[in-house]
Scaffold this motif. Structure first.
Motif, PDB file in Angstrom:
ATOM      1  N   THR A 142       0.826  -1.204   0.000  1.00 24.52           N
ATOM      2  CA  THR A 142       0.000   0.000   0.000  1.00 24.52           C
ATOM      3  C   THR A 142       0.858   1.251   0.000  1.00 24.52           C
ATOM      4  N   ALA A 143       1.909   1.246   0.820  1.00 28.64           N
ATOM      5  CA  ALA A 143       2.799   2.404   0.883  1.00 28.64           C
ATOM      6  C   ALA A 143       3.497   2.647  -0.451  1.00 28.64           C
ATOM      7  N   ALA A 144       3.840   1.565  -1.142  1.00 25.32           N
ATOM      8  CA  ALA A 144       4.548   1.716  -2.423  1.00 25.32           C
ATOM      9  C   ALA A 144       3.699   2.405  -3.479  1.00 25.32           C
ATOM     10  N   THR A 145       2.378   2.411  -3.306  1.00 29.46           N
ATOM     11  CA  THR A 145       1.504   3.071  -4.280  1.00 29.46           C
ATOM     12  C   THR A 145       1.264   4.545  -3.967  1.00 29.46           C
ATOM     13  N   VAL A 146       1.785   4.996  -2.805  1.00 33.15           N
ATOM     14  CA  VAL A 146       1.550   6.387  -2.393  1.00 33.15           C
ATOM     15  C   VAL A 146       2.452   7.325  -3.183  1.00 33.15           C
ATOM     16  N   ARG A 147       1.837   8.336  -3.757  1.00 33.94           N
ATOM     17  CA  ARG A 147       2.613   9.401  -4.383  1.00 33.94           C
ATOM     18  C   ARG A 147       2.877  10.440  -3.303  1.00 33.94           C
ATOM     19  N   LEU A 148       4.016  10.290  -2.651  1.00 32.05           N
ATOM     20  CA  LEU A 148       4.289  11.038  -1.434  1.00 32.05           C
ATOM     21  C   LEU A 148       4.835  12.424  -1.751  1.00 32.05           C
ATOM     22  N   PRO A 149       4.203  13.471  -1.225  1.00 30.62           N
ATOM     23  CA  PRO A 149       4.744  14.811  -1.422  1.00 30.62           C
ATOM     24  C   PRO A 149       5.903  15.082  -0.490  1.00 30.62           C
ATOM     25  N   ARG A 150       6.888  15.800  -0.999  1.00 34.25           N
ATOM     26  CA  ARG A 150       7.960  16.289  -0.140  1.00 34.25           C
ATOM     27  C   ARG A 150       7.678  17.762   0.136  1.00 34.25           C
ATOM     28  N   PRO A 151       7.461  18.159   1.385  1.00 33.50           N
ATOM     29  CA  PRO A 151       7.110  19.540   1.656  1.00 33.50           C
ATOM     30  C   PRO A 151       8.218  20.509   1.255  1.00 33.50           C
ATOM     31  N   ALA A 152       7.854  21.512   0.478  1.00 32.65           N
ATOM     32  CA  ALA A 152       8.802  22.596   0.221  1.00 32.65           C
ATOM     33  C   ALA A 152       9.062  23.334   1.515  1.00 32.65           C
ATOM     34  N   SER A 153       8.026  23.409   2.334  1.00 30.68           N
ATOM     35  CA  SER A 153       8.166  23.930   3.697  1.00 30.68           C
ATOM     36  C   SER A 153       6.962  23.460   4.493  1.00 30.68           C
ATOM     37  N   ILE A 154       7.201  23.093   5.717  1.00 30.52           N
ATOM     38  CA  ILE A 154       6.102  22.744   6.605  1.00 30.52           C
ATOM     39  C   ILE A 154       5.630  24.021   7.256  1.00 30.52           C
ATOM     40  N   PRO A 155       4.388  24.435   7.068  1.00 32.29           N
ATOM     41  CA  PRO A 155       3.926  25.690   7.632  1.00 32.29           C
ATOM     42  C   PRO A 155       4.197  25.762   9.126  1.00 32.29           C
ATOM     43  N   GLY A 156       4.860  26.843   9.522  1.00 31.71           N
ATOM     44  CA  GLY A 156       5.168  27.025  10.933  1.00 31.71           C
ATOM     45  C   GLY A 156       6.517  26.499  11.343  1.00 31.71           C
ATOM     46  N   ALA A 157       7.168  25.692  10.483  1.00 34.85           N
ATOM     47  CA  ALA A 157       8.434  25.091  10.901  1.00 34.85           C
ATOM     48  C   ALA A 157       9.529  26.125  11.057  1.00 34.85           C
ATOM     49  N   ALA A 158       9.589  27.068  10.134  1.00 34.64           N
ATOM     50  CA  ALA A 158      10.609  28.100  10.245  1.00 34.64           C
ATOM     51  C   ALA A 158      10.433  28.890  11.528  1.00 34.64           C
ATOM     52  N   ALA A 159       9.183  29.179  11.839  1.00 35.26           N
ATOM     53  CA  ALA A 159       8.905  29.903  13.075  1.00 35.26           C
ATOM     54  C   ALA A 159       9.290  29.068  14.286  1.00 35.26           C
ATOM     55  N   ASN A 160       9.087  27.753  14.180  1.00 40.92           N
ATOM     56  CA  ASN A 160       9.440  26.881  15.295  1.00 40.92           C
ATOM     57  C   ASN A 160      10.910  26.985  15.609  1.00 40.92           C
ATOM     58  N   THR A 161      11.737  26.959  14.556  1.00 41.86           N
ATOM     59  CA  THR A 161      13.171  26.966  14.763  1.00 41.86           C
ATOM     60  C   THR A 161      13.651  28.303  15.301  1.00 41.86           C
ATOM     61  N   SER A 162      13.142  29.379  14.722  1.00 39.81           N
ATOM     62  CA  SER A 162      13.596  30.683  15.161  1.00 39.81           C
ATOM     63  C   SER A 162      13.058  31.048  16.527  1.00 39.81           C
ATOM     64  N   ALA A 163      11.888  30.469  16.878  1.00 47.44           N
ATOM     65  CA  ALA A 163      11.301  30.812  18.160  1.00 47.44           C
ATOM     66  C   ALA A 163      12.138  30.298  19.315  1.00 47.44           C
ATOM     67  N   ASP A 164      12.834  29.182  19.125  1.00 48.44           N
ATOM     68  CA  ASP A 164      13.708  28.653  20.157  1.00 48.44           C
ATOM     69  C   ASP A 164      15.138  28.929  19.727  1.00 48.44           C
ATOM     70  N   ARG A 165      15.737  29.975  20.249  1.00 47.71           N
ATOM     71  CA  ARG A 165      17.040  30.409  19.763  1.00 47.71           C
ATOM     72  C   ARG A 165      18.165  29.470  20.153  1.00 47.71           C
ATOM     73  N   SER A 166      17.860  28.479  20.960  1.00 47.12           N
ATOM     74  CA  SER A 166      18.879  27.492  21.306  1.00 47.12           C
ATOM     75  C   SER A 166      19.158  26.547  20.159  1.00 47.12           C
ATOM     76  N   VAL A 167      18.327  26.558  19.112  1.00 51.87           N
ATOM     77  CA  VAL A 167      18.531  25.679  17.973  1.00 51.87           C
ATOM     78  C   VAL A 167      19.454  26.378  16.988  1.00 51.87           C
ATOM     79  N   LYS A 168      20.754  26.062  17.007  1.00 54.53           N
ATOM     80  CA  LYS A 168      21.728  26.697  16.123  1.00 54.53           C
ATOM     81  C   LYS A 168      21.791  26.020  14.771  1.00 54.53           C
ATOM     82  N   ASN A 169      21.587  24.712  14.768  1.00 52.30           N
ATOM     83  CA  ASN A 169      21.675  23.913  13.554  1.00 52.30           C
ATOM     84  C   ASN A 169      20.513  22.950  13.576  1.00 52.30           C
ATOM     85  N   PRO A 170      19.645  22.950  12.562  1.00 54.76           N
ATOM     86  CA  PRO A 170      18.422  22.162  12.642  1.00 54.76           C
ATOM     87  C   PRO A 170      18.615  20.669  12.575  1.00 54.76           C
ATOM     88  N   GLY A 171      19.807  20.169  12.281  1.00 47.67           N
ATOM     89  CA  GLY A 171      20.004  18.738  12.150  1.00 47.67           C
ATOM     90  C   GLY A 171      20.970  18.194  13.177  1.00 47.67           C
TER      91      GLY A 171
END
Length: 433
Positions: free
Chosen positions: A177-206
Protein backbone atom coordinates in the motif's frame (compact mmCIF):
# COMPACT_ATOMS: atom_id res chain seq x y z
CA UNK A 1 -8.15 13.66 3.64
CA UNK A 2 -6.18 13.28 0.39
CA UNK A 3 -5.51 10.06 -1.49
CA UNK A 4 -1.99 9.71 -0.05
CA UNK A 5 -3.22 10.12 3.50
CA UNK A 6 -6.06 7.62 2.96
CA UNK A 7 -3.61 4.97 1.78
CA UNK A 8 -1.23 5.66 4.65
CA UNK A 9 -4.05 5.32 7.18
CA UNK A 10 -5.39 2.16 5.53
CA UNK A 11 -1.96 0.51 5.61
CA UNK A 12 -1.50 1.54 9.23
CA UNK A 13 -4.86 0.01 10.19
CA UNK A 14 -4.16 -3.27 8.40
CA UNK A 15 -0.71 -3.67 9.97
CA UNK A 16 -2.25 -3.05 13.42
CA UNK A 17 -4.87 -5.67 12.58
CA UNK A 18 -2.07 -8.16 11.91
CA UNK A 19 -0.26 -7.24 15.14
CA UNK A 20 -3.46 -7.82 17.09
CA UNK A 21 -3.42 -11.47 16.02
CA UNK A 22 -0.16 -12.19 17.84
CA UNK A 23 0.68 -9.56 20.49
CA UNK A 24 -1.50 -11.05 23.28
CA UNK A 25 -0.17 -14.56 22.68
CA UNK A 26 3.57 -14.15 22.08
CA UNK A 27 4.63 -15.06 25.61
CA UNK A 28 2.34 -18.11 25.77
CA UNK A 29 3.48 -19.22 22.32
CA UNK A 30 7.20 -19.19 23.13
CA UNK A 31 6.98 -20.45 26.71
CA UNK A 32 4.26 -23.08 26.47
CA UNK A 33 3.31 -23.95 22.91
CA UNK A 34 6.91 -24.29 21.74
CA UNK A 35 7.97 -25.54 25.19
CA UNK A 36 10.94 -23.16 25.44
CA UNK A 37 10.19 -22.04 28.99
CA UNK A 38 9.38 -18.80 30.76
CA UNK A 39 12.99 -17.56 30.81
CA UNK A 40 13.29 -17.95 27.05
CA UNK A 41 9.98 -16.17 26.52
CA UNK A 42 11.20 -13.31 28.71
CA UNK A 43 14.46 -13.17 26.77
CA UNK A 44 12.58 -13.06 23.46
CA UNK A 45 10.50 -10.11 24.67
CA UNK A 46 13.66 -8.39 25.89
CA UNK A 47 15.38 -8.94 22.53
CA UNK A 48 12.32 -7.51 20.79
CA UNK A 49 12.69 -4.31 22.82
CA UNK A 50 16.49 -4.17 22.50
CA UNK A 51 16.36 -4.49 18.72
CA UNK A 52 14.15 -1.41 18.62
CA UNK A 53 16.53 0.52 20.88
CA UNK A 54 19.47 -0.35 18.62
CA UNK A 55 17.93 0.74 15.31
CA UNK A 56 15.97 3.84 16.34
CA UNK A 57 18.99 6.14 16.90
CA UNK A 58 19.92 5.70 13.22
CA UNK A 59 16.45 5.68 11.73
CA UNK A 60 15.71 9.39 11.81
CA UNK A 61 18.74 10.48 9.81
CA UNK A 62 18.00 7.83 7.17
CA UNK A 63 14.40 9.06 6.93
CA UNK A 64 15.53 12.66 6.46
CA UNK A 65 18.11 11.72 3.83
CA UNK A 66 16.25 9.06 1.83
CA UNK A 67 12.63 9.76 2.66
CA UNK A 68 10.20 7.87 4.91
CA UNK A 69 8.67 5.68 2.19
CA UNK A 70 11.74 3.54 1.57
CA UNK A 71 12.30 3.20 5.34
CA UNK A 72 8.67 2.16 5.91
CA UNK A 73 8.80 -0.48 3.17
CA UNK A 74 12.11 -1.85 4.49
CA UNK A 75 10.72 -2.01 8.04
CA UNK A 76 7.53 -3.72 6.89
CA UNK A 77 9.49 -6.36 4.96
CA UNK A 78 11.76 -6.98 7.98
CA UNK A 79 8.76 -7.29 10.28
CA UNK A 80 7.03 -9.65 7.85
CA UNK A 81 10.13 -11.84 7.75
CA UNK A 82 10.27 -11.84 11.55
CA UNK A 83 6.62 -12.86 11.86
CA UNK A 84 7.11 -15.68 9.36
CA UNK A 85 10.17 -16.98 11.21
CA UNK A 86 8.42 -16.71 14.59
CA UNK A 87 5.57 -18.86 13.33
CA UNK A 88 8.06 -21.68 12.72
CA UNK A 89 10.33 -21.07 15.72
CA UNK A 90 10.92 -24.44 17.36
CA UNK A 91 14.18 -23.55 19.14
CA UNK A 92 15.72 -20.66 21.06
CA UNK A 93 17.96 -19.43 18.22
CA UNK A 94 15.10 -19.15 15.75
CA UNK A 95 12.86 -17.39 18.25
CA UNK A 96 15.57 -14.84 19.05
CA UNK A 97 16.24 -14.22 15.35
CA UNK A 98 12.54 -13.68 14.76
CA UNK A 99 12.39 -11.24 17.70
CA UNK A 100 15.29 -9.24 16.27
CA UNK A 101 13.62 -8.93 12.87
CA UNK A 102 10.21 -8.12 14.34
CA UNK A 103 11.58 -5.63 16.86
CA UNK A 104 13.75 -3.78 14.36
CA UNK A 105 11.09 -3.77 11.64
CA UNK A 106 8.20 -2.52 13.75
CA UNK A 107 10.43 0.08 15.44
CA UNK A 108 11.52 1.84 12.24
CA UNK A 109 7.97 1.79 10.88
CA UNK A 110 6.74 4.11 13.65
CA UNK A 111 8.77 7.25 12.84
CA UNK A 112 8.50 6.55 9.10
CA UNK A 113 4.69 6.51 9.29
CA UNK A 114 4.69 9.61 11.49
CA UNK A 115 6.90 11.47 9.00
CA UNK A 116 4.66 10.46 6.09
CA UNK A 117 1.67 11.86 7.96
CA UNK A 118 3.60 15.11 8.56
CA UNK A 119 4.49 15.40 4.87
CA UNK A 120 0.86 14.91 3.87
CA UNK A 121 -0.65 17.36 6.36
CA UNK A 122 -0.50 20.93 7.61
CA UNK A 123 -0.56 22.12 11.23
CA UNK A 124 -4.31 22.66 10.93
CA UNK A 125 -5.00 19.11 9.65
CA UNK A 126 -2.23 17.28 11.52
CA UNK A 127 -4.13 17.00 14.79
CA UNK A 128 -6.99 15.11 13.14
CA UNK A 129 -4.59 12.99 11.05
CA UNK A 130 -2.73 11.67 14.10
CA UNK A 131 -5.97 11.12 15.99
CA UNK A 132 -7.25 9.06 13.05
CA UNK A 133 -4.03 7.03 13.00
CA UNK A 134 -4.35 6.25 16.71
CA UNK A 135 -8.03 5.36 16.36
CA UNK A 136 -7.45 3.01 13.43
CA UNK A 137 -4.43 1.38 15.10
CA UNK A 138 -6.43 0.60 18.25
CA UNK A 139 -9.41 -0.58 16.23
CA UNK A 140 -7.15 -2.85 14.17
CA UNK A 141 -5.45 -4.25 17.28
CA UNK A 142 -8.78 -4.88 18.97
CA UNK A 143 -10.41 -6.60 16.00
CA UNK A 144 -7.27 -8.62 15.30
CA UNK A 145 -7.08 -9.73 18.93
CA UNK A 146 -10.73 -10.80 18.92
CA UNK A 147 -10.37 -12.84 15.73
CA UNK A 148 -7.03 -14.28 16.83
CA UNK A 149 -8.59 -15.39 20.10
CA UNK A 150 -11.09 -17.49 18.15
CA UNK A 151 -8.33 -19.16 16.14
CA UNK A 152 -5.67 -19.79 18.76
CA UNK A 153 -5.42 -23.22 20.37
CA UNK A 154 -2.63 -23.89 22.86
CA UNK A 155 -2.68 -27.58 21.96
CA UNK A 156 -2.03 -26.91 18.25
CA UNK A 157 1.17 -25.13 17.26
CA UNK A 158 -0.27 -24.87 13.75
CA UNK A 159 -2.91 -22.41 14.97
CA UNK A 160 -0.15 -20.05 16.09
CA UNK A 161 1.65 -20.51 12.79
CA UNK A 162 -1.53 -19.34 11.09
CA UNK A 163 -1.67 -16.26 13.34
CA UNK A 164 1.91 -15.28 12.55
CA UNK A 165 1.29 -15.91 8.85
CA UNK A 166 -1.62 -13.46 8.92
CA UNK A 167 0.61 -10.92 10.68
CA UNK A 168 3.36 -11.40 8.08
CA UNK A 169 0.83 -10.93 5.27
CA UNK A 170 -0.52 -7.70 6.80
CA UNK A 171 2.98 -6.23 6.97
CA UNK A 172 3.42 -7.00 3.28
CA UNK A 173 0.05 -5.36 2.60
CA UNK A 174 1.34 -2.26 4.39
CA UNK A 175 4.49 -2.28 2.24
CA UNK A 176 2.46 -2.73 -0.94
CA UNK A 177 0.00 0.00 0.00
CA UNK A 178 2.80 2.40 0.88
CA UNK A 179 4.55 1.72 -2.42
CA UNK A 180 1.50 3.07 -4.28
CA UNK A 181 1.55 6.39 -2.39
CA UNK A 182 2.61 9.40 -4.38
CA UNK A 183 4.29 11.04 -1.43
CA UNK A 184 4.74 14.81 -1.42
CA UNK A 185 7.96 16.29 -0.14
CA UNK A 186 7.11 19.54 1.66
CA UNK A 187 8.80 22.60 0.22
CA UNK A 188 8.17 23.93 3.70
CA UNK A 189 6.10 22.74 6.60
CA UNK A 190 3.93 25.69 7.63
CA UNK A 191 5.17 27.03 10.93
CA UNK A 192 8.43 25.09 10.90
CA UNK A 193 10.61 28.10 10.24
CA UNK A 194 8.91 29.90 13.08
CA UNK A 195 9.44 26.88 15.29
CA UNK A 196 13.17 26.97 14.76
CA UNK A 197 13.60 30.68 15.16
CA UNK A 198 11.30 30.81 18.16
CA UNK A 199 13.71 28.65 20.16
CA UNK A 200 17.04 30.41 19.76
CA UNK A 201 18.88 27.49 21.31
CA UNK A 202 18.53 25.68 17.97
CA UNK A 203 21.73 26.70 16.12
CA UNK A 204 21.67 23.91 13.55
CA UNK A 205 18.42 22.16 12.64
CA UNK A 206 20.00 18.74 12.15
CA UNK A 207 21.79 16.24 14.36
CA UNK A 208 21.41 14.94 17.92
CA UNK A 209 23.39 17.78 19.48
CA UNK A 210 21.14 20.39 17.95
CA UNK A 211 18.11 18.48 19.17
CA UNK A 212 19.53 18.42 22.70
CA UNK A 213 19.85 22.22 22.51
CA UNK A 214 16.19 22.50 21.49
CA UNK A 215 14.78 23.04 24.97
CA UNK A 216 11.12 22.56 24.06
CA UNK A 217 11.89 19.21 22.39
CA UNK A 218 13.96 18.05 25.36
CA UNK A 219 11.11 18.96 27.72
CA UNK A 220 8.64 17.14 25.48
CA UNK A 221 10.84 14.02 25.49
CA UNK A 222 11.01 14.07 29.30
CA UNK A 223 7.24 14.48 29.43
CA UNK A 224 6.83 11.67 26.88
CA UNK A 225 8.97 9.31 28.93
CA UNK A 226 6.84 9.93 32.02
CA UNK A 227 3.63 9.49 30.00
CA UNK A 228 4.64 6.15 28.54
CA UNK A 229 6.30 4.89 31.73
CA UNK A 230 3.25 5.70 33.87
CA UNK A 231 0.66 4.24 31.52
CA UNK A 232 1.66 1.96 28.65
CA UNK A 233 4.66 0.58 30.55
CA UNK A 234 2.32 -0.70 33.28
CA UNK A 235 -0.55 -2.21 31.31
CA UNK A 236 0.64 -5.78 30.93
CA UNK A 237 3.19 -5.90 33.76
CA UNK A 238 2.96 -3.80 36.91
CA UNK A 239 -0.76 -3.07 36.80
CA UNK A 240 -1.57 -6.66 35.85
CA UNK A 241 0.66 -7.98 38.66
CA UNK A 242 -0.89 -5.54 41.13
CA UNK A 243 -4.41 -6.47 40.06
CA UNK A 244 -3.96 -10.22 40.36
CA UNK A 245 -1.71 -10.23 43.46
CA UNK A 246 -2.85 -7.27 45.59
CA UNK A 247 -6.40 -6.74 44.38
CA UNK A 248 -7.23 -10.42 43.87
CA UNK A 249 -8.66 -9.72 40.43
CA UNK A 250 -9.55 -12.80 38.38
CA UNK A 251 -7.08 -13.06 35.45
CA UNK A 252 -10.04 -13.19 33.07
CA UNK A 253 -10.97 -9.68 34.24
CA UNK A 254 -7.66 -8.42 32.83
CA UNK A 255 -8.97 -9.17 29.36
CA UNK A 256 -12.18 -7.30 30.15
CA UNK A 257 -10.15 -4.33 31.43
CA UNK A 258 -8.04 -4.21 28.26
CA UNK A 259 -11.22 -4.45 26.17
CA UNK A 260 -12.69 -1.54 28.15
CA UNK A 261 -9.55 0.48 27.44
CA UNK A 262 -9.83 -0.15 23.70
CA UNK A 263 -13.59 0.47 23.69
CA UNK A 264 -13.20 3.88 25.34
CA UNK A 265 -10.55 4.87 22.80
CA UNK A 266 -12.66 3.76 19.83
CA UNK A 267 -15.88 5.35 21.11
CA UNK A 268 -14.42 8.55 22.52
CA UNK A 269 -11.65 9.42 20.06
CA UNK A 270 -13.49 11.76 17.71
CA UNK A 271 -15.74 13.16 20.43
CA UNK A 272 -12.62 14.06 22.39
CA UNK A 273 -10.99 15.42 19.24
CA UNK A 274 -13.73 18.02 18.82
CA UNK A 275 -13.20 19.11 22.40
CA UNK A 276 -9.40 19.40 22.32
CA UNK A 277 -8.40 20.48 18.82
CA UNK A 278 -9.13 24.15 19.56
CA UNK A 279 -7.59 24.12 23.02
CA UNK A 280 -4.01 24.53 24.14
CA UNK A 281 -2.10 21.28 23.83
CA UNK A 282 -0.21 21.80 27.08
CA UNK A 283 -3.48 22.21 28.99
CA UNK A 284 -4.92 19.06 27.39
CA UNK A 285 -1.85 17.02 28.40
CA UNK A 286 -2.02 18.50 31.90
CA UNK A 287 -5.65 17.36 32.14
CA UNK A 288 -4.55 13.85 31.15
CA UNK A 289 -2.24 13.82 34.16
CA UNK A 290 -5.20 14.59 36.44
CA UNK A 291 -7.38 11.93 34.79
CA UNK A 292 -4.65 9.33 35.23
CA UNK A 293 -4.23 10.40 38.87
CA UNK A 294 -7.88 9.47 39.39
CA UNK A 295 -7.24 6.20 37.50
CA UNK A 296 -4.41 5.24 39.87
CA UNK A 297 -6.53 6.17 42.88
CA UNK A 298 -9.23 3.84 41.54
CA UNK A 299 -6.62 1.11 41.22
CA UNK A 300 -5.59 1.85 44.81
CA UNK A 301 -9.15 1.37 45.97
CA UNK A 302 -9.36 -1.95 44.06
CA UNK A 303 -6.33 -3.40 45.84
CA UNK A 304 -6.06 -1.52 49.12
CA UNK A 305 -9.70 -0.74 49.91
CA UNK A 306 -12.08 -2.95 51.79
CA UNK A 307 -14.88 -3.22 49.27
CA UNK A 308 -16.37 -6.38 47.83
CA UNK A 309 -14.71 -8.38 45.06
CA UNK A 310 -17.26 -7.00 42.63
CA UNK A 311 -16.47 -3.40 43.57
CA UNK A 312 -12.74 -4.07 43.34
CA UNK A 313 -13.14 -5.56 39.86
CA UNK A 314 -15.29 -2.64 38.74
CA UNK A 315 -12.72 -0.15 40.06
CA UNK A 316 -9.91 -2.02 38.32
CA UNK A 317 -11.75 -2.03 34.98
CA UNK A 318 -12.50 1.69 35.48
CA UNK A 319 -8.75 2.29 35.82
CA UNK A 320 -8.14 0.93 32.34
CA UNK A 321 -11.12 2.86 30.95
CA UNK A 322 -9.78 6.14 32.38
CA UNK A 323 -6.38 5.37 30.87
CA UNK A 324 -8.15 4.97 27.52
CA UNK A 325 -9.78 8.39 27.88
CA UNK A 326 -6.37 9.93 28.53
CA UNK A 327 -4.89 8.13 25.54
CA UNK A 328 -7.65 9.50 23.30
CA UNK A 329 -6.72 13.01 24.48
CA UNK A 330 -3.01 12.46 23.90
CA UNK A 331 -3.21 11.12 20.34
CA UNK A 332 -4.18 14.49 18.78
CA UNK A 333 -1.70 16.45 20.90
CA UNK A 334 1.67 14.79 21.54
CA UNK A 335 2.60 13.31 18.13
CA UNK A 336 1.55 16.45 16.16
CA UNK A 337 3.50 18.58 18.63
CA UNK A 338 6.68 16.61 17.90
CA UNK A 339 6.16 17.33 14.20
CA UNK A 340 5.45 21.02 14.77
CA UNK A 341 8.62 21.44 16.84
CA UNK A 342 10.80 19.79 14.18
CA UNK A 343 12.75 21.81 11.61
CA UNK A 344 11.87 20.80 8.03
CA UNK A 345 15.17 18.97 7.50
CA UNK A 346 14.94 16.96 10.72
CA UNK A 347 11.34 15.72 10.95
CA UNK A 348 12.47 12.10 10.78
CA UNK A 349 15.10 12.62 13.49
CA UNK A 350 12.61 14.25 15.84
CA UNK A 351 10.05 11.47 15.29
CA UNK A 352 12.73 8.81 15.80
CA UNK A 353 14.03 10.47 18.96
CA UNK A 354 10.55 10.53 20.44
CA UNK A 355 9.99 6.91 19.40
CA UNK A 356 13.26 6.02 21.16
CA UNK A 357 12.08 7.74 24.35
CA UNK A 358 8.82 5.80 24.12
CA UNK A 359 10.67 2.52 23.65
CA UNK A 360 12.90 3.21 26.66
CA UNK A 361 9.84 3.87 28.80
CA UNK A 362 8.17 0.70 27.57
CA UNK A 363 11.32 -1.30 28.37
CA UNK A 364 11.87 0.16 31.85
CA UNK A 365 8.19 0.35 32.84
CA UNK A 366 7.64 -3.42 33.19
CA UNK A 367 11.05 -3.93 34.82
CA UNK A 368 10.20 -1.43 37.58
CA UNK A 369 6.44 -1.83 37.80
CA UNK A 370 6.19 -5.62 37.69
CA UNK A 371 8.07 -6.37 40.93
CA UNK A 372 6.59 -3.33 42.71
CA UNK A 373 3.02 -4.12 41.69
CA UNK A 374 3.28 -7.68 42.99
CA UNK A 375 5.30 -7.14 46.19
CA UNK A 376 4.80 -3.50 47.22
CA UNK A 377 1.22 -2.56 46.30
CA UNK A 378 1.00 0.54 48.52
CA UNK A 379 4.25 2.18 47.35
CA UNK A 380 3.40 1.14 43.78
CA UNK A 381 0.14 3.12 43.79
CA UNK A 382 1.73 6.14 45.52
CA UNK A 383 4.60 6.16 43.02
CA UNK A 384 2.33 6.28 40.00
CA UNK A 385 -0.07 8.80 41.50
CA UNK A 386 2.98 11.06 41.85
CA UNK A 387 4.07 10.26 38.28
CA UNK A 388 0.63 11.25 37.02
CA UNK A 389 0.69 14.53 38.93
CA UNK A 390 4.16 15.04 37.49
CA UNK A 391 2.64 14.82 34.00
CA UNK A 392 0.44 17.81 34.82
CA UNK A 393 3.37 19.84 36.14
CA UNK A 394 5.64 19.00 33.21
CA UNK A 395 2.91 19.79 30.68
CA UNK A 396 2.27 23.23 32.14
CA UNK A 397 6.01 23.97 32.16
CA UNK A 398 6.27 22.85 28.53
CA UNK A 399 3.43 25.21 27.61
CA UNK A 400 5.56 28.18 28.67
CA UNK A 401 8.25 27.07 26.21
CA UNK A 402 5.92 26.77 23.17
CA UNK A 403 4.87 29.48 20.77
CA UNK A 404 1.14 30.27 20.70
CA UNK A 405 0.68 28.41 17.39
CA UNK A 406 2.66 25.38 18.56
CA UNK A 407 0.50 25.17 21.66
CA UNK A 408 -2.77 25.88 19.84
CA UNK A 409 -2.55 25.18 16.06
CA UNK A 410 -6.05 26.55 15.45
CA UNK A 411 -4.51 30.03 15.84
CA UNK A 412 -2.43 29.50 12.67
CA UNK A 413 -3.69 31.23 9.52
CA UNK A 414 -4.81 28.85 6.74
CA UNK A 415 -2.14 28.14 4.15
CA UNK A 416 -2.85 27.15 0.58
CA UNK A 417 0.62 25.74 -0.01
CA UNK A 418 0.95 22.30 1.55
CA UNK A 419 3.58 20.46 -0.47
CA UNK A 420 5.02 19.95 -3.89
CA UNK A 421 5.67 16.61 -5.53
CA UNK A 422 9.15 15.27 -6.10
CA UNK A 423 10.37 11.71 -6.71
CA UNK A 424 10.54 9.75 -3.47
CA UNK A 425 13.89 8.26 -4.37
CA UNK A 426 15.55 11.62 -4.72
CA UNK A 427 13.92 14.23 -2.52
CA UNK A 428 15.11 17.80 -2.88
CA UNK A 429 17.16 19.15 0.02
CA UNK A 430 15.10 21.00 2.57
CA UNK A 431 15.76 24.64 3.10
CA UNK A 432 18.22 25.40 5.90
CA UNK A 433 17.08 27.34 8.92
Amino acid sequence: MGAAMRRIQAGNALSAFGLGFTVPYLYVYVAQVRGLGASTAGAVLAVFAMAALVVLPFTGRVIDRRGPLSVLITGAVLASSGASVMGLAANVETAVLAAVLLGAGTAVMQPALATMIVWCSTPSTRTRAFATQFFLANLGLGVGGLIGGQIVDEDRAGSFTLLFSVEALMFLVLAGTAATVRLPRPASIPGAAANTSADRSVKNPGGPRAMLRHRAMVQLCVLGFVLFFACYGQFESGLAAYGTEAAGIDPAALGVALAANTAVIVVAQFVVLRLVERRRRSRVIAAVGLIWTVAWLMAGYAGLGHGSATMATAAFISTYALFGLGEAMLSPTVAPLVADLAPVSAVGQYNSAFALVKQLALALGPAVGGPMGAALPGPYIVTFVLFSLGITVLALRLGRRLTPVQDQPSLAPASRLVARHTPETAPEPAAAH
